[in-house]
Structure formats: C-alpha cells, structure tokens
Design an enzyme around this catalytic site. Structure first.
Site, PDB file in Angstrom:
ATOM      1  N   ASP A   1      41.590  48.368  27.712  1.00 38.10           N
ATOM      2  CA  ASP A   1      41.049  47.029  27.444  1.00 38.10           C
ATOM      3  C   ASP A   1      40.297  46.443  28.633  1.00 38.10           C
ATOM      4  O   ASP A   1      39.220  45.873  28.480  1.00 38.10           O
ATOM      5  CB  ASP A   1      42.181  46.070  27.068  1.00 38.10           C
ATOM      6  CG  ASP A   1      42.725  46.334  25.665  1.00 38.10           C
ATOM      7  OD1 ASP A   1      43.717  45.688  25.309  1.00 38.10           O
ATOM      8  OD2 ASP A   1      42.157  47.171  24.940  1.00 38.10           O
TER       9      ASP A   1
ATOM     10  N   GLY B   1      54.556  62.138  35.964  1.00 38.50           N
ATOM     11  CA  GLY B   1      55.550  63.161  36.239  1.00 38.50           C
ATOM     12  C   GLY B   1      56.789  62.922  35.400  1.00 38.50           C
ATOM     13  O   GLY B   1      56.945  61.876  34.784  1.00 38.50           O
TER      14      GLY B   1
ATOM     15  N   GLU C   1      56.982  49.585  31.022  1.00 37.68           N
ATOM     16  CA  GLU C   1      56.774  49.002  32.349  1.00 37.68           C
ATOM     17  C   GLU C   1      57.170  47.532  32.356  1.00 37.68           C
ATOM     18  O   GLU C   1      57.786  47.036  33.316  1.00 37.68           O
ATOM     19  CB  GLU C   1      55.297  49.151  32.729  1.00 37.68           C
ATOM     20  CG  GLU C   1      55.011  48.942  34.204  1.00 37.68           C
ATOM     21  CD  GLU C   1      53.590  49.345  34.537  1.00 37.68           C
ATOM     22  OE1 GLU C   1      52.676  48.581  34.193  1.00 37.68           O
ATOM     23  OE2 GLU C   1      53.402  50.428  35.111  1.00 37.68           O
TER      24      GLU C   1
END
Length: 783
Positions: A21, A51, A86
């Site tokens: 975005d 990872g 997150e």
C-alpha cells in the site's frame, strides 16, 4: 538487512506498515522525514528475507530496542497476516514495557479498523476461511485491531499528506523528547517564574519580535530555567537554537564562529554550513532568521558587545521571533542596544516588549526540599538528620547549585559525616559558594575520583564522553565508574549530546584546588593557558606536572584583544601558523616533566631535540604542528590518542612506528600530507581521521592490517584517486566516509567482504552507485 545485524542496533522508532500500500509513497516520505531529523527509524520492509525464527528475532531486535512503534493503517493492512502478527507483538510489548504505540490512519477511518468493516471485513472473511482450525489466532488479530484503534492516533482525513507527515514527526519528537535539553531530575521553586516567561512568550506581542533577560547571581538556576522554557516552547516555533556558555565559548579560539555555526545548524534542522569568519557567519544568520519564527536563547552573556559580534546589528528577525538572554548583569539590556540590534520596525515594537525576569534565591522550605531530593532521593528527612539538614541548608543561602552539589555529596553518608560537613561549613563565615563546593569535592570517596575530576576540569569539559573515556582509560583510570561517581555527586553532567559538562563555578572550584597545590606554578600537577605558557618559556616545570594544555594562537589573540593590536595569519588556510620568533620554545623545557601524560601544544613551535622529552604521553594534541614529519627521537610509544589536525606533515613518520596502544589517529586538515603512514605497528587503532587532506594521493596498503578499525574518514581528500584493495580486510569497519573525494571514481570490489560496514558515504564522488559492492545488507549507502 540481516537480522543479526539489527539486533546490535538501537532505534527510536519501529515503523510497521503494509508494503504493497505505502512502501513507495506515504511510508517512504514519513521514513525520510524522521531520519532527516535524526530520529533513528527501522522500516519493517516486507522484502526482508524471512527466517524460521523471525518472530523471535523481530521481538528481540526491534521491539526491545525501540522506544516507539508507528503503525500505519492502510486499506489492505488487514490482508497481511504478517502485519497482524506484528501488531499483536507490538501490543504485547506495550503491556510489558514502557513502549509507546502511535497508530496512524492513512486512508482508513479508526472505526473501520476497530469494527473491521469495509476492506477489513473482506480481509477477515478470507482469514476465517484460510485459518478454520486456528480461530483463536484470528480472534487475537481482531482484538488487537480493536485495542489499537482505541489508543487515539493520528488520522489523515482531509489534510495534505505533507502536513500530516509534519504533524506525525512533531508528535514523535514530543513523545520521545529527542530535542529536549538536559535539565536536572529534581526541580524546585521554578514553576512560578517559568509560567511568567511562558505567558510572555505566548501573550506579549505574539506576532512581534520580543527580547528578555533572565538575570541573577551565579548558581541561582538561570540556565536551568531557560532550558525548561526552551524545551516547553520549541514546538511553537519554526526554528530554535540554544547557545550555551556564550561568555566562555566566545573567549575560545574561533569560539564565536562555532556559536554561529551551531545557531545556523540548529535553525536549519541539522544542515551544516561552512563559515569562514565572523562576518560571513553574521550574513548567514540574517538569511536564516528573516524567513521563519525563531526562538533563540543566548546563555550566560556578560556583555552586549559579544551579542553584536555574534549576530551583528539591524537583524531582520521574522515577526513573532523571541530572544532570551541569561546573564548575571540585570542591567544588560538597554534601549540603545535594542535599536542597534533590530531593524527599525522591529526595534520600535521590541522597545515595549523587552522584559526582565529575575531569579531569586529559594525560600528556606524550597531549599530544604531540593536538598532532601539530592541527599535522600525524596522529600522525607529522617528524624536523626533533620537538625543537620536544616543547618546545612541555611549555609547554602538558597542557591540551587550549592544545594544540589552538597546534597549529592552527603547522600548515603553517616550522621558523623553530616556533622563533620556542618562543622566545616560553620568555619566559612561568609558562605562563599566556592568553599561550599570544595566540601563536595573533599567528600569524594578516593583520590581516583578526585584526580579524574581535576583532569576533566582542565582538559575535557565539552568533550565527548566516549572520547574522554578512551584517553583516561589509557591513563590507568577506571573512567566509566569514575564518571558515574562524579555525575552522582552532581559535579559533572552528561548532556543530551553525550558531552561532559559542568557548571562554571564547579570548574572554577576545581581549578582553584590545583592553584592551591603550590605557589610555584612549575610544581602544580596541571597547567593550562597562561600558566602553561610561562612554565614552558621559563623552563620551570617539574616531575609534579601530569597535564599541560596550551593553545598559543588563542593566547596571542587574547593578548592582542587586550592591547588593541592586530595579529596577521596566513590567509585562506585553516592552519594559521605562528611565525613570530618571540613565540619559539625549547624542548628542553619539558625535560623534568617525567610524569607528563596529557599534553596539548596547539600552534606551539618547539626547537631542539626530543631525546629528553617525556616518554609516558598517552594523549598528544598538537594542532598546527609545523614539522614535515615526526622527529625520529620523539618517543610516543605509549600514546592512546594522537591528534595532529591542521599540521604541516608531509609524512607522519619516516619508518614504521610501533604504537601498540594507539586507538585514535586524527590528521584532519593536514594539507601537506601526501601519503598515510604505515599502519603495521598500530594493531589497536579504532578511529582514523584524514578529512580535508587535500594533497593525499595514497592510502598505505597496510591499512588492511587494522583489524580493530571501526571508523575511517577520508572526506574531501580531493587528490585521492583510488583505495588499496586491502581495505576489504577491515573486518570491524562500521563507517567509511568518502564524500567529497571528487577524483575517486571507483572502490575496490573487496568491499563486499566488509560484513560489519553500516555506513558508506559516497556523496560528491565520481563513483556510480550501480557498481558499488556492498557486503552487508545492513549498510546504509549515502549519495
């Protein structure tokens, strides 16, 4: 960027966003604005290689090493499971630590995020299909969005993006206090005066130029009050600058130019400008203050002439600008000066808008409260100490500096120590503050901290703490713990720029202690300025001398000012060498100073050999060194720092020099230098500065042997055409500055081996960015 590299960094801001975005638009502009203001920002770009343990790495490396998270909510934010995970992590960290979360609603409404409507509803419909067996996880995402929407962030609405970004940056600055000046942790009795000054700033002539003085005796708190006012009001101005210690700094060599340079840099938000002389600085200042409302604080001004030299006259301050001056002279400002300083229209308005604020001594109750905070860490006094505390406070005369220093010195001490301190104070009949401060020095635990204090008093006030620590560690001090002890005793301050600072009265107290060591100046442990000059000229130094500092150019300039004579130095050169025969000195003057470790000889020319010169030097600063190479009989084997800026060196030493302890080598502005020295004998070197060595054509191949080197500055080496391939062997190098090397059109391919490199500056070179080999993905490439 490799996550192992991130974990060693610290950030002010962690920037979380949906890459598809806003990565190349709004978020990029926001990131740039933050970085330009010195706000260290990590951009969680989704192009980072993921990872298996990325969650642990992000949490450890970013959330635990950043102070604030900015979460940019856009239309497709909720479609990213990475972003949602997150966000959950950020909010969990917020609950367990002092972590600030700032939601930014870019092109969505907070209600859309909270209730998951519109594009957010569509995203969650898809998530529920994809994660049928993990409904708890989906619910955590929903709860996180509801929680963050309730925090109260910043919403774009119908604002321009540029203004929205400025508002976000200001909010971040306010939350992080990044631009705040250091003030003591305990402030007592200043609220009323601060309120008065704030009201003057806000109400009196909001669109007119105003000037005020904050006056009072030394140690009364003028600077502290000015800093508090400055910190509270800078968001209201377009530019701002706090020039500390004007009286002291203006007496230094090029001190006024340094102040001018700082003022311009502050107002232009860090953009540096070259200033060659005072007149040039005045013209640039007028350019920057005429087009923006500025808040300017001039701290510790003793005479109006210094303001005229600093700023000039008829200054076209923009309407609404405010100037605050701190001074011990309550009669400093006058109508004639105001009419001189400002242009005609501004001076008419300023005449009625000049103001004086006088700082009074603290009342007895306020004095006791401030003393208690420093002595006990709170305002409660144990009954056993109350009588002593009241008596001690009485002797401090309501001076905050004396109360702070004295209270700190008695913290955690026994009642017998308090009794002893009171007995000493009662012997001081007139409550002289210097004698009061001396008691705090005497109360230091051991000779180690006392000697450290005296070395800092003579040499390192205003110097970087890390630089000072490197030098004094090499003098067998335990510098880190010693500095902590001095800060804890309120004898030393580490300011917001990591500089070692102390009140002028504390400095004067320390220098008086040294003067009292002996009536014979040659037998004192530390010598500076005029005393150092006299000892060298008269050859009266002794084994007692451990530290000697002299800036001969500055001394002669001061003498010229006092006698109204003019000194003539070579034009168009930063290296202003003194060629008068009457300032030549002899090396033999140092023969008896066997214990000398710290030596500054700026612009001193010595005659004679160096075979009897002190051999235990750890720090040698010799700006303006006039020889073409180091004398072969000059034993500098124990040096930790060698600072030879503005020298005439063509080669540093003729053969390989073995300096096993040397950590910093500074050859900046050595215009005659043709080639770097061999580095084979410098195994401990950590910083190498060769800035503005305009005739440097070769960097020695042995540079690759410097396994400890972390910083290399070759800025403005305009004759340098290539670098040795061995530079790729610098396994610890974190910052390489090549900006201004205009003839440099290539760098060795071996740079790709430099995994530790964080910053590579190639600004104003001929190097094409597309051919630069970068070994570390964490490296910041600057063009």
């Amino acid at each position: 960027m490799a996550m192992s590299e991130i974990s060693r960094c610290s950030y002010h801001v962690f920037l979380s966003f949906r890459g598809e975005d806003t990565r190349k638009s709004f978020t990029d502009h926001l990131y740039t604005a933050l970085v330009h203001l010195g706000i260290q920002t990590f951009r969680d770009d989704e192009e980072i290689e993921r990872g298996n343990n990325i969650k642990d790495e992000i949490e450890k490396a970013i959330l635990h090493h950043s102070k604030i998270s900015i979460v940019v909510f856009s239309k497709n934010y909720a479609a990213s499971t990475w972003c949602l995970n997150e966000l959950v992590m950020i909010l969990e960290h917020k609950k367990s630590a002092k972590h600030i979360v700032l939601p930014v609603f870019y092109d969505v409404d907070p209600s859309q995020v909270k209730n998951q409507t519109g594009s957010y509803a569509e995203a969650f419909t898809q998530h529920e299909q994809n994660f049928e067996s993990e409904t708890n996880m989906v619910q955590r995402w929903r709860n996180a969005l509801k929680e963050v929407a309730d925090i109260g962030g910043m919403v774009l609405q119908d604002r321009h993006e540029s203004q929205f970004i400025l508002d976000i940056v200001k909010e971040v600055q306010n939350k992080l206090h990044l631009i705040s000046l250091y003030v003591p942790p305990y402030l007592v009795g200043i609220d009323s005066l601060v309120t008065q000054i704030n009201q003057w700033l806000e109400q009196d002539g909001a669109n007119k130029v105003c000037i005020a003085t904050i006056c009072g005796i030394g140690g009364i708190g003028k600077t502290t009050i000015a800093k508090v006012v400055y910190n509270q009001n800078i968001p209201r101005f377009e530019g701002y600058s706090f020039l500390a210690d004007v009286r002291e700094t203006s007496q230094d060599c090029n001190g006024l130019v340094r102040l001018q340079r700082q003022l311009i840099s502050d107002i232009l938000k860090g953009k540096s400008h070259k200033i060659y002389n005072i007149d040039n600085g005045i013209n640039k200042i007028k350019e920057v203050v005429c087009c923006r409302r500025v808040l300017l604080v001039l701290d510790d001004v003793d005479e109006l002439g210094k303001i005229r030299k600093l700023l000039g006259t008829q200054i076209p301050f923009h309407p609404g600008s405010k100037i605050i001056i701190t001074s011990r002279n309550r009669y400093l400002l006058n109508a004639h000066f105001i009419s001189q300083m400002f242009d005609l229209e501004a001076s008419r308005s300023c005449g009625g808008l000049s103001k004086q604020f006088e700082v009074k001594e603290l009342a007895s109750s306020e004095s006791l409260q401030l003393f208690n905070w420093y002595a006990f860490g709170h305002n409660f006094v144990p009954e056993s100490s109350m009588a002593y505390a009241r008596s001690l406070v009485k002797h401090c005369g309501g001076l905050p500096l004396a109360l702070q220093v004295f209270g700190s010195s008695l913290s955690s001490k026994s009642v017998s120590s308090w009794k002893s301190a009171l007995e000493k104070l009662e012997e001081i009949s007139d409550s002289k503050i210097q004698k009061i401060l001396r008691i705090s020095y005497d109360s230091l635990e051991d000779d180690h901290d006392k000697n450290l204090f005296l070395d800092i008093v003579c040499l390192f006030i205003g110097k970087d703490k890390d630089y000072t620590t490197t030098i004094l560690d090499g003098c067998d001090f335990y510098t880190t713990i010693g500095i902590e002890n001095l800060v804890g005793s309120s004898l030393l301050i580490i300011n917001e720029k990591n500089k070692l600072m102390m009140h002028q009265m504390i400095r004067d107290m320390g220098r008086e202690i040294i003067r009292q060591e002996s009536s014979d100046i040659g037998k004192r442990s530390r010598l500076w300025h005029k005393n150092a000059f006299d000892v060298i000229r008269e050859k009266i130094g002794s084994r007692t001398v451990k530290c000697l500092t002299i800036n001969l150019k500055g001394l002669l300039e001061d003498k010229a000012k006092r006698t109204n004579t003019t000194l003539h130095f070579p034009k168009h050169s930063k290296s202003q060498f003194l060629m008068a025969n009457d300032v030549d000195m002899e090396t033999q003057a140092f023969a008896k100073m066997k214990r000398l470790k710290l030596l500054q000889l700026d612009y001193v020319r010595l005659k004679g050999d160096f075979k009897d010169f002190p051999k235990r030097l750890r720090w040698l600063r010799w700006h303006g060194f006039c020889m073409q190479s180091f004398p072969v009989d000059f034993d500098i084997n124990e040096l930790v720092v060698l600072d030879m800026r503005n020298s005439k060196l063509k080669q540093v030493w003729k053969d390989t020099e073995c300096l096993p302890n040397l950590k910093i080598l500074n050859l900046n502005h050595s215009h005659s230098l043709l080639k770097t020295p061999s580095f084979s004998g410098l195994p401990s070197l950590e910083k190498l500065m060769l800035k503005d060595c305009i005739n440097l054509v070769e960097v020695d191949q042995s540079i690759g042997e410097l396994k400890m080197l972390t910083f290399l500055n070759l800025k403005d080496c305009t004759s340098l055409r290539k670098l040795p391939r061995t530079i790729g062997s610098l396994i610890s190098l974190a910052e390489l500055i090549l900006s201004g090397c205009s003839r440099l059109d290539d760098v060795p391919w071996e740079l790709h081996n430099m995994k530790s490199l964080k910053v590579l500056n190639l600004d104003e070179t001929s190097i094409c960015q597309t051919v630069v080999p970068i070994g570390s993905e964490a490296c910041k490439l600057l063009y």
